[in-house]
Design a protein around this motif. Structure first.
Motif: not given
Length: 283
Positions: A38-40, A48, A50-51, A279, A282
């Motif tokens: 995640g977070s890319y 982004v 998904k974390p 984003t 998050r």
């Protein structure tokens, strides 16, 4: 391109500990090379990956009770094991039983691909450490991996809110290929995907002695630890070459996936949507 001497040397333990303590690495006791995909950033602004949803790792066979609790606390209740039965028997690394967790056998290669002759040929390619050799091996993974990769992709399509983890033995080649496919489908740039792939150089370092011990039992590596270490390299340039292979031989990630997993354009649209978040979500 081949591995340099510095790529084969052990890494400084303090450096390894520092990198492993920070994202995208996740600490699950007894499991090596765990990362959150995640977070890319993606090609869509303010979106982004998904974390806390898709995780990659090395084998889970040595997971501790604390590690099992940590995995469940992360919401990871589904495991996709990309290894084959002969491989697990060879290394005495069976699928662990984790209460509340469903482990789904999703072997990339069939049992017959582990004959002594076929293994010897694979090891010879790995031992060279060249990018060209890895592309031969990664093409084999793509050719054989359709059913396994399709299982994982259908899970993403159908269960967008249920975290999962996928792994092979070292969490590098088979794991690296399906991780690249997932990130590519999500719209992540090749640069960031290649960076993620290269992190295995640090992620597998705690298991260095165990892996070398296993490989030392293979005739090809018994008297050549350098060849064994070349097998374990995970260079940024290797993944960049993989994207060229994927484009030139298979028509790109979407064409590959539709051809080898029989998923549709609508499936891919749903998968892409399920892999990303704005984003602001998050926070």
């Amino acid at each position: 391109m081949t591995a340099t001497d510095s790529e084969l040397e052990p890494l400084d333990p303090a450096y390894v500990a520092d990198v492993l303590s920070r994202p995208p690495f996740v600490q699950i006791p007894g499991v090596c090379n765990v990362r959150d995909l995640g977070s890319y950033p993606t090609a869509t602004p303010d979106v982004v990956t998904k974390p806390g949803y898709a995780y990659r790792s090395a084998e889970l066979s040595s997971i501790t009770e604390e590690g099992a609790r940590k995995m469940v606390s992360l919401g990871i209740l589904t495991v996709f094991d990309l290894r084959s039965d002969p491989e697990m028997r060879k290394y005495s690394s069976p699928i662990p039983t984790i209460e509340g967790v469903d482990v789904v056998p999703t072997p990339v290669f069939k049992n017959e691909d582990y004959s002594p002759e076929k293994l010897a040929k694979k090891f010879e390619l790995y031992a060279t450490g060249t990018t060209e050799s890895f592309m031969i091996l990664y093409s084999q993974i793509l050719e054989h991996g359709g059913p396994a990769f399709g299982t994982i992709l259908r899970y993403v399509r159908d269960k967008p809110n249920s975290p999962f983890i996928f792994h092979c033995t070292a969490g590098k080649d088979r794991t690296g290929v399906i991780a690249a496919i997932l990130l590519k489908l999500a719209g992540v740039d090749n640069h960031f995907i290649s960076q993620d792939y290269s992190l295995t150089r640090v992620g597998r370092e705690p298991d260095r002695a165990k892996v070398l011990g296993r490989l030392s039992k293979e005739p090809l590596f018994a008297a050549n630890s350098e060849a064994a270490m070349r097998m374990l390299t995970s260079r940024y340039e290797t993944m960049r070459a993989f994207f060229n292979l994927l484009e030139e031989k298979y028509g790109g990630v979407e064409t590959y996936v539709k051809t080898y997993t029989e998923l549709t354009d609508q499936d891919l649209k749903t998968i892409r949507s399920n892999l990303v978040v704005p984003t602001k979500s998050r926070m």
